[in-house]
Scaffold this active site. Structure first.
Site, PDB file in Angstrom:
ATOM      1  N   GLU A 179      10.128  16.376  15.136  1.00 18.71           N
ATOM      2  CA  GLU A 179      10.403  16.114  13.718  1.00 18.71           C
ATOM      3  C   GLU A 179       9.614  17.094  12.854  1.00 18.71           C
ATOM      4  O   GLU A 179       8.395  17.162  12.940  1.00 18.71           O
ATOM      5  CB  GLU A 179      10.002  14.674  13.356  1.00 18.71           C
ATOM      6  CG  GLU A 179      10.397  14.320  11.932  1.00 18.71           C
ATOM      7  CD  GLU A 179       9.945  12.921  11.513  1.00 18.71           C
ATOM      8  OE1 GLU A 179       8.772  12.583  11.723  1.00 18.71           O
ATOM      9  OE2 GLU A 179      10.783  12.183  10.964  1.00 18.71           O
ATOM     10  N   LYS A 182       0.843  -1.205   0.000  1.00 19.60           N
ATOM     11  CA  LYS A 182       0.000   0.000   0.000  1.00 19.60           C
ATOM     12  C   LYS A 182       0.870   1.244   0.000  1.00 19.60           C
ATOM     13  O   LYS A 182       1.484   1.597   1.002  1.00 19.60           O
ATOM     14  CB  LYS A 182      -0.924   0.042   1.219  1.00 19.60           C
ATOM     15  CG  LYS A 182      -2.019   1.095   1.006  1.00 19.60           C
ATOM     16  CD  LYS A 182      -2.573   1.675   2.283  1.00 19.60           C
ATOM     17  CE  LYS A 182      -1.959   2.974   2.710  1.00 19.60           C
ATOM     18  NZ  LYS A 182      -1.999   4.097   1.778  1.00 19.60           N
ATOM     19  N   GLU A 194       9.332   1.272  10.882  1.00 18.34           N
ATOM     20  CA  GLU A 194      10.388   2.256  10.592  1.00 18.34           C
ATOM     21  C   GLU A 194       9.731   3.620  10.710  1.00 18.34           C
ATOM     22  O   GLU A 194       8.916   3.994   9.861  1.00 18.34           O
ATOM     23  CB  GLU A 194      10.926   2.068   9.162  1.00 18.34           C
ATOM     24  CG  GLU A 194      11.594   0.737   8.913  1.00 18.34           C
ATOM     25  CD  GLU A 194      12.897   0.564   9.658  1.00 18.34           C
ATOM     26  OE1 GLU A 194      13.407   1.554  10.215  1.00 18.34           O
ATOM     27  OE2 GLU A 194      13.384  -0.571   9.700  1.00 18.34           O
ATOM     28  N   CYS A 202      13.557  10.504   6.726  1.00 20.64           N
ATOM     29  CA  CYS A 202      13.452  10.111   8.140  1.00 20.64           C
ATOM     30  C   CYS A 202      14.791  10.270   8.845  1.00 20.64           C
ATOM     31  O   CYS A 202      14.846  10.576  10.022  1.00 20.64           O
ATOM     32  CB  CYS A 202      12.956   8.682   8.245  1.00 20.64           C
ATOM     33  SG  CYS A 202      13.903   7.554   7.229  1.00 20.64           S
TER      34      CYS A 202
HETATM   35  P1  NAD Z   1       2.107   8.427   7.763  1.00 22.43           P
HETATM   36  O1  NAD Z   1       2.319   7.677   9.016  1.00 22.43           O
HETATM   37  O2  NAD Z   1       1.086   9.479   7.721  1.00 22.43           O
HETATM   38  O3  NAD Z   1       1.731   7.416   6.579  1.00 22.43           O
HETATM   39  C1  NAD Z   1       2.534   6.328   6.217  1.00 22.43           C
HETATM   40  C2  NAD Z   1       1.676   5.297   5.501  1.00 22.43           C
HETATM   41  O4  NAD Z   1       0.719   4.773   6.417  1.00 22.43           O
HETATM   42  C3  NAD Z   1       0.869   5.844   4.323  1.00 22.43           C
HETATM   43  O5  NAD Z   1       0.795   4.865   3.304  1.00 22.43           O
HETATM   44  C4  NAD Z   1      -0.501   6.067   4.949  1.00 22.43           C
HETATM   45  O6  NAD Z   1      -1.540   6.065   3.993  1.00 22.43           O
HETATM   46  C5  NAD Z   1      -0.587   4.875   5.886  1.00 22.43           C
HETATM   47  N1  NAD Z   1      -1.516   5.022   7.013  1.00 22.43           N
HETATM   48  C6  NAD Z   1      -1.991   6.154   7.586  1.00 22.43           C
HETATM   49  N2  NAD Z   1      -2.841   5.850   8.600  1.00 22.43           N
HETATM   50  C7  NAD Z   1      -2.883   4.500   8.679  1.00 22.43           C
HETATM   51  C8  NAD Z   1      -3.563   3.581   9.526  1.00 22.43           C
HETATM   52  N3  NAD Z   1      -4.368   4.004  10.483  1.00 22.43           N
HETATM   53  N4  NAD Z   1      -3.368   2.263   9.337  1.00 22.43           N
HETATM   54  C9  NAD Z   1      -2.538   1.826   8.372  1.00 22.43           C
HETATM   55  N5  NAD Z   1      -1.874   2.639   7.526  1.00 22.43           N
HETATM   56  C10 NAD Z   1      -2.050   3.968   7.676  1.00 22.43           C
HETATM   57  O7  NAD Z   1       3.539   8.968   7.358  1.00 22.43           O
HETATM   58  P2  NAD Z   1       3.907   9.916   6.119  1.00 22.43           P
HETATM   59  O8  NAD Z   1       3.479  11.292   6.451  1.00 22.43           O
HETATM   60  O9  NAD Z   1       3.445   9.295   4.841  1.00 22.43           O
HETATM   61  O10 NAD Z   1       5.514   9.826   6.140  1.00 22.43           O
HETATM   62  C11 NAD Z   1       6.306  10.635   6.914  1.00 22.43           C
HETATM   63  C12 NAD Z   1       6.804   9.913   8.132  1.00 22.43           C
HETATM   64  O11 NAD Z   1       7.450   8.706   7.770  1.00 22.43           O
HETATM   65  C13 NAD Z   1       7.836  10.696   8.907  1.00 22.43           C
HETATM   66  O12 NAD Z   1       7.578  10.633  10.291  1.00 22.43           O
HETATM   67  C14 NAD Z   1       9.145   9.980   8.597  1.00 22.43           C
HETATM   68  O13 NAD Z   1      10.149  10.149   9.556  1.00 22.43           O
HETATM   69  C15 NAD Z   1       8.684   8.582   8.463  1.00 22.43           C
HETATM   70  N6  NAD Z   1       9.648   7.800   7.675  1.00 22.43           N
HETATM   71  C16 NAD Z   1      10.421   6.860   8.303  1.00 22.43           C
HETATM   72  C17 NAD Z   1      11.367   6.139   7.591  1.00 22.43           C
HETATM   73  C18 NAD Z   1      12.242   5.104   8.262  1.00 22.43           C
HETATM   74  O14 NAD Z   1      12.797   4.270   7.559  1.00 22.43           O
HETATM   75  N7  NAD Z   1      12.390   5.124   9.577  1.00 22.43           N
HETATM   76  C19 NAD Z   1      11.512   6.377   6.225  1.00 22.43           C
HETATM   77  C20 NAD Z   1      10.724   7.340   5.624  1.00 22.43           C
HETATM   78  C21 NAD Z   1       9.775   8.043   6.360  1.00 22.43           C
END
Ligand code: NAD
Length: 480
Positions: A374, A164, A239, A273
């Site tokens: 962040e 997804k 992650e 991230c």
């Molecule tokens: P997000 O948590 O809003 O969304 C991530 C994914 O989860 C998306 O596909 C979203 O549609 C899905 N999602 C949202 N709510 C959900 C739920 N209730 N159940 C299941 N899936 C759900 O994050 P974002 O804004 O897309 O990304 C930014 C964040 O990701 C930042 O905090 C960043 O640090 C983190 N990030 C971490 C890494 C790592 O490897 N540690 C890498 C990249 C980004």
């Protein structure tokens, strides 16, 4: 290949122009269920999970070759969907090919072990079996790269996958599904569902036929995912977010440390991230470092993502643009000293819908919100420190623990500090620290589990212990 049955779609926009570039299916509950059932049937049917690992490896290598062949096309799709600079996307394509090749190699090395016999008449060994159906949920900042970090090891271990992507950046995930089929991955093994997180993502995490969730995203969503997954005791790897420090000592090569600090925060418009969003500098070189950083960062080229000269492209989603703006307001209100940027960037030729933020730097107290939370944008905060002990204390005073950098020509000190830092990765004297083969993941609220490592194969496997009796005399425990 089957597609969504649900008629609803949403607009997918180019963040640099606001232009609608695709209509994406808003998957229904039924679509998610069909994708999961396809993955379940493919797994249970054994075509992939029981295939000789060497054959799986060849198919995954073929995926790598197809990605390399289409790198230009994929790169442009990513740029238009995500807004990142084409130069950044180009580097990612190479890393994606490397990731698939690495896990193609790992497929034939997911070894079990042989134990010393627990009794003289026993053989005991373990085998690694695929964990089953994996729900892979990824964010919007590195869409194809982060999909590859999950899909490649999952396929290598023999799992089937429902992928997804984030709603705002689904295009390259869809292409990856097509590439898998073309490479010879059987139907049903890699499925892609598009749509919102709160619905499509949530349904995937709830689904009783999914065995594992591999999630990358924010810490808040990660906690929700872990809670939901606990209902069905799914395996979970997370992650999550970060507020990663660079620690610069007075004996560092300051020229290289400044260059790395600029890249470490502004690369991918700070939407990374592991972005080094806190730069801690020893007091006696602090003014010199900050002045040099500020002067040189003015030369970072923020601009049209499709221009090969651009180094920093657009901010990917409007919510993120607003978040960056609001953190700059917070910085102002908490008395942080603005050194650079702090406003929407003016980009030649961009229309009013283009979401560009200027490269931004603040000097703030370590306790300020902009130095602790962040932001996920091109915003760095400088904090001075007196000595090694204070640097470690400031670096570790964070709920996150994803990455860190240490800059010092004293290799003993650099390694002492690396050992004391509570984070999954520490880079010493280099801006580059993410490679296939090197585990990547978090301590503390940056999550659990590791990606990119050979050990990642274990997170897509179960251990089965096999015990064999080899004695001559049959056993009869009850003597009956
Ligand atoms: P997000 O948590 O809003 O969304 C991530 C994914 O989860 C998306 O596909 C979203 O549609 C899905 N999602 C949202 N709510 C959900 C739920 N209730 N159940 C299941 N899936 C759900 O994050 P974002 O804004 O897309 O990304 C930014 C964040 O990701 C930042 O905090 C960043 O640090 C983190 N990030 C971490 C890494 C790592 O490897 N540690 C890498 C990249 C980004």
């Amino acid at each position: 290949m089957t597609t969504a049955t649900h008629a609803a779609t949403y607009d997918d926009r180019n963040p640099a122009t606001g232009e609608v570039i695709a209509q994406i299916p808003e998957s229904s509950h039924d679509d998610v269920d069909r994708a999961v059932r396809a993955a379940r049937a493919a797994f249970d049917g054994g075509k992939w999970s029981s295939m000789a690992a060497s054959r799986r490896a060849k198919i995954i290598n073929k995926m790598a070759a197809l990605i390399a062949e289409r790198a230009n096309e994929l790169m442009l799709t990513e740029v238009r969907d995500n807004g990142k600079a084409v130069a950044t996307a180009k580097g990612e394509m190479g890393a994606i090919v490397d990731c698939f090749e690495f896990y193609a190699g790992a497929a034939t090395k997911n070894y079990g072990e042989t134990m010393p016999p627990p009794l003289p008449t026993y053989l005991a060994n373990t085998v690694r079996e695929p964990v089953g159906v994996v729900g892979a949920i990824i964010p919007w900042n590195f869409p194809l790269l982060l999909a590859s970090w999950k899909v490649a090891p999952a396929l290598a271990a023999g799992c089937t996958v429902v992928l997804k992507p984030a709603p705002s950046t689904p295009l390259t995930a869809i292409e990856l599904g097509k590439i898998a089929l073309e490479a010879g991955v059987p139907e049903g093994v890699l499925n892609v569902v598009t749509g919102s997180g709160r619905e499509v993502g949530q349904w995937l995490v709830e689904h009783p036929l999914v065995d594992k969730i591999a999630f990358t995203g924010s810490t808040a969503t990660g906690k929700l995912v872990a809670k939901t997954a606990a209902e069905t005791l799914k395996r979970v790897t997370l992650e999550l977010g970060g507020k990663s420090p660079s620690i610069v000592f007075d004996d560092a090569n300051l020229d290289a440390a400044v260059a790395a600090a600029i890249y470490g925060i502004y690369y991918n418009a700070g939407q990374a991230c592991e972005a080094r969003s806190r730069v801690l500098v020893q007091k006696n070189v602090y003014d010199r470092f900050v002045a040099d950083f500020t002067e040189r960062a003015k030369n970072v080229r923020v601009g049209n993502p499709e221009d090969p000269q651009t180094q920093v492209g657009a901010i990917t989603i409007p919510e993120q643009f607003e978040k960056i703006r609001s953190y700059c307001e917070i910085g102002k209100s908490e008395g942080a000293r603005l050194l650079l940027g702090g406003e929407r960037a003016q980009v030649e030729g961009a229309n009013a819908n283009g979401m560009f933020w200027s490269v931004t730097a603040y000097e703030a107290d370590a306790s300020a919100r902009i130095a602790r939370e962040e932001i996920f944008g091109p915003v760095v905060t400088f904090v001075p420190f007196a000595d090694e002990a204070e640097a470690i204390a400031i670096a570790n005073a964070s709920e996150y623990g994803l990455s860190a950098s240490v800059w010092s020509e004293n290799i003993g000190r650099a390694n002492r500090v690396a050992r004391a830092i509570r984070s999954g990765t520490v880079a010493i004297n280099t801006p580059y620290a993410v490679f296939p083969g090197v585990p990547f993941g978090g301590y503390k609220q940056s999550g659990y589990g590791r990606e990119l490592g050979i050990e990642t194969m274990r997170l897509y496997s179960e251990t089965k212990s096999v015990l064999t009796y080899i004695g001559e005399k049959p056993l009869n425990p009850f003597g009956v």
